[in-house]
Design a protein around this motif. Sequence first.
Motif, short mmCIF file in Angstrom:
data_model
loop_
_atom_site.label_atom_id
_atom_site.label_comp_id
_atom_site.label_asym_id
_atom_site.label_seq_id
_atom_site.Cartn_x
_atom_site.Cartn_y
_atom_site.Cartn_z
N PRO A 57 0.81 -1.23 0.00
CA PRO A 57 0.00 0.00 0.00
C PRO A 57 0.84 1.28 0.00
O PRO A 57 0.30 2.37 -0.15
N VAL A 75 -0.04 -4.95 3.71
CA VAL A 75 1.23 -5.70 3.85
C VAL A 75 2.28 -4.94 3.04
O VAL A 75 2.29 -4.98 1.81
N GLU A 76 3.14 -4.23 3.76
CA GLU A 76 4.09 -3.32 3.12
C GLU A 76 5.52 -3.63 3.56
O GLU A 76 5.85 -3.50 4.74
N PRO A 77 6.39 -4.06 2.61
CA PRO A 77 7.75 -4.45 3.00
C PRO A 77 8.69 -3.29 3.33
O PRO A 77 9.68 -3.50 4.03
N ALA A 104 4.27 -9.73 -0.82
CA ALA A 104 3.18 -10.39 -1.52
C ALA A 104 3.50 -11.87 -1.76
O ALA A 104 2.58 -12.68 -1.91
N HIS A 121 -0.36 -0.65 -8.58
CA HIS A 121 1.02 -0.36 -8.99
C HIS A 121 2.03 -1.10 -8.10
O HIS A 121 3.00 -0.51 -7.62
N VAL A 122 1.77 -2.39 -7.89
CA VAL A 122 2.66 -3.21 -7.05
C VAL A 122 3.21 -4.41 -7.83
O VAL A 122 4.37 -4.78 -7.67
N THR A 127 9.12 -9.32 -6.41
CA THR A 127 10.28 -10.09 -6.86
C THR A 127 9.83 -11.27 -7.71
O THR A 127 10.46 -11.58 -8.72
C1 LIG Z 1 4.91 2.19 -6.82
S1 LIG Z 1 4.66 1.79 -5.17
C2 LIG Z 1 2.88 1.78 -5.09
C3 LIG Z 1 2.37 2.06 -3.72
C4 LIG Z 1 0.84 2.11 -3.60
N1 LIG Z 1 0.26 0.82 -3.88
C5 LIG Z 1 0.24 3.17 -4.48
O1 LIG Z 1 -0.54 2.86 -5.39
O2 LIG Z 1 0.58 4.36 -4.26
C6 LIG Z 1 5.07 0.06 -5.06
C7 LIG Z 1 4.86 -0.50 -3.68
O3 LIG Z 1 5.06 -1.91 -3.72
C8 LIG Z 1 5.81 -2.29 -2.57
N2 LIG Z 1 6.46 -3.58 -2.85
C9 LIG Z 1 7.61 -3.81 -3.50
N3 LIG Z 1 7.88 -5.13 -3.53
C10 LIG Z 1 6.86 -5.75 -2.88
C11 LIG Z 1 6.56 -7.11 -2.56
N4 LIG Z 1 7.36 -8.11 -2.95
N5 LIG Z 1 5.43 -7.36 -1.86
C12 LIG Z 1 4.59 -6.36 -1.49
N6 LIG Z 1 4.83 -5.06 -1.77
C13 LIG Z 1 5.94 -4.76 -2.45
C14 LIG Z 1 6.76 -1.13 -2.38
O4 LIG Z 1 7.34 -1.10 -1.09
C15 LIG Z 1 5.84 0.04 -2.64
O5 LIG Z 1 5.12 0.40 -1.49
#
Ligand SMILES: C[S@@+](CC[C@H](N)C(=O)[O-])C[C@H]1O[C@@H](n2cnc3c(N)ncnc32)[C@H](O)[C@@H]1O
Length: 220
Positions: A57, A75-77, A104, A121-122, A127
């Motif tokens: 998020p 769930v935010e890493p 995720a 946008h995740v 990975t």
């Molecule tokens: C471009 S940002 C988008 C944030 C938010 N969802 C938004 O729409 O503003 C990407 C997000 O994905 C998270 N992220 C990166 N790898 C991830 C993973 N393996 N599992 C969950 N979240 C992840 C990042 O930490 C970041 O918060």
Amino acid sequence: MNLSTLQKRLFAWGMGKANDADADRIKLIDCPEYQSLGELKKALLGNLQHQVLEIGPGAGASLAYYPEDISWIGVEPNPFMHPYLEREAQQLGLANIKLLSGTAEDLPVEDQSIDTVVSTHVLCSVTDLQASLQEIKRILKPGGSFVFIEHVAGECGSWTRKAQDGVNPVWKNLFDNCHLNREIWKILPQIGLETVNYYEFKIAIPLVSPHIAGNVQKKT
Ligand SMILES: C[S@@+](CC[C@H](N)C(=O)[O-])C[C@H]1O[C@@H](n2cnc3c(N)ncnc32)[C@H](O)[C@@H]1O
């Protein structure tokens, strides 16, 4: 502080700042149903019910679009995102939220416990895309939905795609593993969920366009 930590801090700060941007001003191109990103988020998130889990998020850019009576787990890493998200939730007066560390690919919740999983946008950044989608399937209740808004690869052979492929090696290092050229729409039907419904559209930001948005339902 090493470079990766600094990047994660800076990324979180940038996402926190982006919360102030008005999603209604981000116009959707070639999308007959919705005019703006704000309108699209209202349509996809505004009627969700019960237990919702959002992967990645970030700083909480989507929190404003949920109904007040849902129970929300994030769930935010990236730990540097957490204070920004908590501040956003506080400003919106949201009480029923739980923010967890995790990814995720390994979601810290039980099988079949979630009504809707949300990703905005995740999937560009995870990975392991296949593993993430399998985890989403695992935690959804029968009949539950995965709702997404994602930027994806341009059409093969297009100038957009050539530019995405060329810039991607540098881009993903600068922007926390964000891939410009993932063909996410090809993977969604392969994970064994039932219906896949989505719109395709563009936004006026080169490279992070086209987009897909919609939902996938798990069998009842
Ligand atoms: C471009 S940002 C988008 C944030 C938010 N969802 C938004 O729409 O503003 C990407 C997000 O994905 C998270 N992220 C990166 N790898 C991830 C993973 N393996 N599992 C969950 N979240 C992840 C990042 O930490 C970041 O918060």
